[in-house]
Design a protein around this motif. Sequence first.
Motif, PDB file in Angstrom:
ATOM      1  N   TYR A  13      -5.483  10.658  39.211  1.00  7.37           N
ATOM      2  CA  TYR A  13      -4.647  11.899  39.599  1.00  7.37           C
ATOM      3  C   TYR A  13      -5.160  13.303  39.042  1.00  7.37           C
ATOM      4  O   TYR A  13      -5.480  13.130  37.728  1.00  7.37           O
ATOM      5  N   TYR A  14      -4.915  14.244  39.508  1.00  4.44           N
ATOM      6  CA  TYR A  14      -5.209  15.419  38.915  1.00  4.44           C
ATOM      7  C   TYR A  14      -4.001  16.272  39.010  1.00  4.44           C
ATOM      8  O   TYR A  14      -3.095  16.127  39.656  1.00  4.44           O
ATOM      9  N   GLY A  15      -4.181  17.130  38.015  1.00  6.97           N
ATOM     10  CA  GLY A  15      -2.640  18.181  37.872  1.00  6.97           C
ATOM     11  C   GLY A  15      -1.609  17.383  37.085  1.00  6.97           C
ATOM     12  O   GLY A  15      -1.717  16.108  36.533  1.00  6.97           O
ATOM     13  N   VAL A  20       0.753  17.113  41.916  1.00  8.87           N
ATOM     14  CA  VAL A  20      -0.541  16.298  41.447  1.00  8.87           C
ATOM     15  C   VAL A  20      -1.129  15.902  42.990  1.00  8.87           C
ATOM     16  O   VAL A  20      -0.708  15.857  43.923  1.00  8.87           O
ATOM     17  N   SER A  21      -2.513  15.762  42.618  1.00 10.57           N
ATOM     18  CA  SER A  21      -3.170  15.220  43.904  1.00 10.57           C
ATOM     19  C   SER A  21      -4.198  14.133  43.336  1.00 10.57           C
ATOM     20  O   SER A  21      -4.272  13.962  42.309  1.00 10.57           O
ATOM     21  N   LYS A  22      -3.992  13.064  44.411  1.00 12.62           N
ATOM     22  CA  LYS A  22      -4.678  11.691  44.336  1.00 12.62           C
ATOM     23  C   LYS A  22      -6.215  11.883  44.517  1.00 12.62           C
ATOM     24  O   LYS A  22      -6.422  11.979  45.896  1.00 12.62           O
ATOM     25  N   ALA A  23      -7.196  11.930  43.656  1.00 11.63           N
ATOM     26  CA  ALA A  23      -8.312  11.841  44.093  1.00 11.63           C
ATOM     27  C   ALA A  23      -9.114  10.641  44.415  1.00 11.63           C
ATOM     28  O   ALA A  23      -9.781  10.399  44.989  1.00 11.63           O
ATOM     29  N   ILE A  24      -8.641   9.484  43.816  1.00  6.67           N
ATOM     30  CA  ILE A  24      -8.851   8.177  44.050  1.00  6.67           C
ATOM     31  C   ILE A  24      -7.524   7.236  44.200  1.00  6.67           C
ATOM     32  O   ILE A  24      -6.912   7.400  43.520  1.00  6.67           O
ATOM     33  N   GLY A  41     -19.148   9.584  52.147  1.00  2.74           N
ATOM     34  CA  GLY A  41     -17.894  10.179  52.338  1.00  2.74           C
ATOM     35  C   GLY A  41     -17.961  11.653  52.763  1.00  2.74           C
ATOM     36  O   GLY A  41     -18.615  12.312  52.106  1.00  2.74           O
ATOM     37  N   PRO A  42     -16.956  12.050  53.663  1.00  2.00           N
ATOM     38  CA  PRO A  42     -16.793  13.388  53.759  1.00  2.00           C
ATOM     39  C   PRO A  42     -16.384  14.153  52.363  1.00  2.00           C
ATOM     40  O   PRO A  42     -16.134  13.823  51.462  1.00  2.00           O
ATOM     41  N   SER A  43     -16.788  15.542  52.320  1.00  2.00           N
ATOM     42  CA  SER A  43     -16.462  16.470  51.242  1.00  2.00           C
ATOM     43  C   SER A  43     -14.912  16.389  50.862  1.00  2.00           C
ATOM     44  O   SER A  43     -14.208  16.589  51.762  1.00  2.00           O
ATOM     45  N   GLY A  44     -14.818  16.092  49.639  1.00  2.00           N
ATOM     46  CA  GLY A  44     -13.366  16.156  49.089  1.00  2.00           C
ATOM     47  C   GLY A  44     -12.774  14.718  49.259  1.00  2.00           C
ATOM     48  O   GLY A  44     -11.661  14.234  48.897  1.00  2.00           O
ATOM     49  N   SER A  45     -13.860  13.672  49.528  1.00  2.00           N
ATOM     50  CA  SER A  45     -13.104  12.272  49.705  1.00  2.00           C
ATOM     51  C   SER A  45     -12.911  11.559  48.303  1.00  2.00           C
ATOM     52  O   SER A  45     -12.346  10.558  48.270  1.00  2.00           O
ATOM     53  N   GLY A  46     -13.404  12.158  47.042  1.00  2.00           N
ATOM     54  CA  GLY A  46     -13.486  11.509  45.833  1.00  2.00           C
ATOM     55  C   GLY A  46     -14.755  11.024  45.473  1.00  2.00           C
ATOM     56  O   GLY A  46     -14.702  10.281  44.368  1.00  2.00           O
ATOM     57  N   LYS A  47     -15.825  11.104  45.862  1.00  2.00           N
ATOM     58  CA  LYS A  47     -17.248  10.522  45.561  1.00  2.00           C
ATOM     59  C   LYS A  47     -17.460  10.924  44.227  1.00  2.00           C
ATOM     60  O   LYS A  47     -17.905  10.243  43.222  1.00  2.00           O
ATOM     61  N   THR A  48     -17.569  12.254  44.011  1.00  2.00           N
ATOM     62  CA  THR A  48     -17.687  12.853  42.590  1.00  2.00           C
ATOM     63  C   THR A  48     -16.804  12.272  41.532  1.00  2.00           C
ATOM     64  O   THR A  48     -17.396  11.855  40.299  1.00  2.00           O
ATOM     65  N   THR A  49     -15.419  12.396  41.911  1.00  2.00           N
ATOM     66  CA  THR A  49     -14.648  11.766  40.637  1.00  2.00           C
ATOM     67  C   THR A  49     -14.905  10.240  40.613  1.00  2.00           C
ATOM     68  O   THR A  49     -15.001   9.975  39.295  1.00  2.00           O
ATOM     69  N   LEU A  50     -15.289   9.729  41.460  1.00  2.00           N
ATOM     70  CA  LEU A  50     -15.502   8.130  41.423  1.00  2.00           C
ATOM     71  C   LEU A  50     -16.632   7.981  40.434  1.00  2.00           C
ATOM     72  O   LEU A  50     -16.808   7.279  39.386  1.00  2.00           O
TER      73      LEU A  50
END
Length: 255
Positions: A13-15, A20-24, A41-50
């Motif tokens: 989660y961020y925030g 709160v936003s759930k990135a994964i 995955g599309p942009s914003g799907s959580g790849k970088t966070t993962l």
Amino acid sequence: MLKVLTVENIEKYYGNKGNVSKAIDRISFDVKKGDFVGIMGPSGSGKTTLLNCISTIDKITTGSILISGKDITTLKRSELEKFRRDELGFIFQDFNLLDTLTAAENIALALTIQGRQAEEIPQIVSEVADKLDITDILEKFPYEVSGGQKQRIASARAIVTNPSLVLADEPTGALDSKSARMLLDSFEQLNAELKTTILMVTHDAFTASYAKRILFIKDGKVFNELYRGKDTRKEFFNRIIEVVTLLGGDTNNVF
Ligand code: ADP
């Protein structure tokens, strides 16, 4: 086969409260030694966070991540640096080479930081340079070589320490198609000959088609998974495009 990476029911989660936003959102998967896994995955799907959570740069909110059997979420700050240095190799879209060092010095630095004996370093650098076909540019500085060559130098730096896992973030993102193809041929060769385990995030279906297996991420979840199996790369590419279309991306190779 030996598991290099186990991602277990992770959430990020961020925030803070109220915003709160759930990135994964509960992702689980394994990567075995010698695997070559693509993450799309599309942009914003959580790849970088993962990728950031696996690379120990960011911290997950819940779940666990094991690399070579070690739970990285319990490692102390002081232990993380050594862990990253010894167990992980990184390849970034924009190479991240040091401009004031030659190719050989950029590669050697990874070994020096690890505390390897100075006398043994040139031999190790020379062997890895041979694998990536950069022997004749070892004495050049980054500004003297092409983007494709830079990325092969960066790849040599990533694997020279013989890490358990190589993490590649859009490695072909800044390359023309010929350089991308050469780099991916090198990845395929390292994976086949040295059993280098690679986890690669990419937007690009052509790049992804070099992997043996692909995880598709959408809204922080694993949406689909493809195994190349006995497919040719072209056949695999076509199957990837089908999933990309299903995910709502355009079919012009890119999400
Ligand atoms: P991708 O790499 O697939 O484009 P990201 O992992 O960058 O996706 O982002 C996943 C989600 O998490 C997005 O909704 C994004 O806005 C959010 N996010 C990523 N990083 C942060 C951050 N540092 N703070 C707040 N939200 C973030």
